[in-house]
Motif scaffolding. Structure first.
Motif, PDB file in Angstrom:
ATOM      1  N   ARG A 249       0.128   4.612   5.572  1.00 41.98           N
ATOM      2  CA  ARG A 249       1.084   4.528   4.035  1.00 41.98           C
ATOM      3  C   ARG A 249       0.045   4.581   3.450  1.00 41.98           C
ATOM      4  N   GLU A 250      -0.549   2.884   3.614  1.00 42.28           N
ATOM      5  CA  GLU A 250      -1.303   2.436   2.339  1.00 42.28           C
ATOM      6  C   GLU A 250      -2.632   3.582   1.972  1.00 42.28           C
ATOM      7  N   THR A 251      -2.880   4.048   3.028  1.00 43.77           N
ATOM      8  CA  THR A 251      -4.184   4.874   2.768  1.00 43.77           C
ATOM      9  C   THR A 251      -3.528   5.909   2.080  1.00 43.77           C
ATOM     10  N   VAL A 252      -2.754   6.767   2.223  1.00 51.44           N
ATOM     11  CA  VAL A 252      -2.381   7.645   1.981  1.00 51.44           C
ATOM     12  C   VAL A 252      -1.963   7.578   0.288  1.00 51.44           C
TER      13      VAL A 252
ATOM     14  N   SER B 145      -1.646   9.287  -3.194  1.00 55.50           N
ATOM     15  CA  SER B 145      -0.570  10.224  -3.529  1.00 55.50           C
ATOM     16  C   SER B 145       0.454   9.468  -3.866  1.00 55.50           C
ATOM     17  N   PRO B 146       1.285   8.708  -4.861  1.00 54.10           N
ATOM     18  CA  PRO B 146       1.846   7.188  -5.044  1.00 54.10           C
ATOM     19  C   PRO B 146       3.586   7.918  -4.621  1.00 54.10           C
ATOM     20  N   LEU B 147       3.304   8.662  -4.188  1.00 53.08           N
ATOM     21  CA  LEU B 147       4.816   9.052  -3.353  1.00 53.08           C
ATOM     22  C   LEU B 147       5.242   8.543  -1.646  1.00 53.08           C
ATOM     23  N   VAL B 148       3.467   8.942  -1.284  1.00 50.10           N
ATOM     24  CA  VAL B 148       2.811   8.798  -0.084  1.00 50.10           C
ATOM     25  C   VAL B 148       3.624   9.988   0.794  1.00 50.10           C
ATOM     26  N   ARG B 149       4.136  11.318   0.181  1.00 57.57           N
ATOM     27  CA  ARG B 149       3.775  12.218   0.405  1.00 57.57           C
ATOM     28  C   ARG B 149       2.242  13.442   0.680  1.00 57.57           C
ATOM     29  N   VAL B 150       2.443  14.196   2.307  1.00 57.41           N
ATOM     30  CA  VAL B 150       1.468  14.842   1.921  1.00 57.41           C
ATOM     31  C   VAL B 150       2.369  16.398   2.195  1.00 57.41           C
TER      32      VAL B 150
END
Length: 204
Positions: free
Chosen positions: A37-40, A44-49
């Motif tokens: 999560r932290e890398t994503v 992406s501040p939403l932690v969305r891909v």
């Protein structure tokens, strides 16, 4: 460019497949929103891909916005969504059904697999699965009528429809019984997954 996210996500996979079909080079960083999560979040501040980091450092998020930018890179003759008119609307209608089915399947999948069993909201999961089933049924009817699905050439409608079907096989095999419920999509999936751009982006 760098594509962020695992191909397990149908939204990531449709970007990866589109880039590959268009011969646009990219690095794929298959990061998980659950375990990384932290890398994503740095992308992406939403932690969305997916997230797509462009060559100039700008980062795009949301598969629709990313695919729109990719079509701009490819130019109007190669774009996976026609630029205007009835052909554009026809493709976008099918894409909306495929993306909507994926969104509902993701919701049902998380409801069944991520929520503690004692808190499972079965009626909500079934409602989402019914919505996904309805959209996939329309796509199956379209595939039974003609492939490619729109305009006589491969478009984002074909990419998104097949990836939605594949995601159903991956996550809702028991609930949606995709192989028997959507036979035309099953056959079309087998054809397109024989192509390197689809075969090389299958979920691992």
């Amino acid at each position: 460019m760098k594509l962020i996210g695992r191909n397990y996500s149908p939204f990531v996979r449709r970007v990866a497949t589109t880039l590959t079909l268009l011969d646009i080079p990219f690095e794929h960083h298959q990061l998980s929103v659950i375990t990384e999560r932290e890398t994503v979040k740095t992308y992406s501040p939403l932690v969305r891909v997916p997230a797509l980091v462009l060559d100039d450092g700008e980062t795009l998020i949301d598969s629709a916005a990313i695919l729109d930018a990719i079509d701009e890179m490819a130019g109007p003759e190669r774009a996976m969504v026609p630029v205007a008119g009835a052909d554009r609307r026809a493709v976008l209608k099918l894409v909306a059904l495929a993306v909507g089915a994926c969104e509902k399947m993701v919701t049902a999948y998380y409801e069944r697999t991520r929520r503690p069993a004692e808190f499972l909201y079965e009626d909500w999961a079934k409602q989402c699965e019914d919505q996904a089933r309805a959209a996939l049924t329309v796509l199956d009817q379209a595939a039974a009528t003609a492939t490619p699905l729109s305009g006589g050439r491969l478009t984002q409608a074909d990419i998104s429809a097949v990836i939605a079907y594949d995601f159903a096989c991956l996550t809702q095999k028991d609930q949606l019984t995709p192989e028997s419920s959507f036979p035309a999509l099953a056959a079309y999936s087998a054809r397109l997954n024989a192509l390197p751009a689809f075969a090389n982006t299958q979920a691992t």
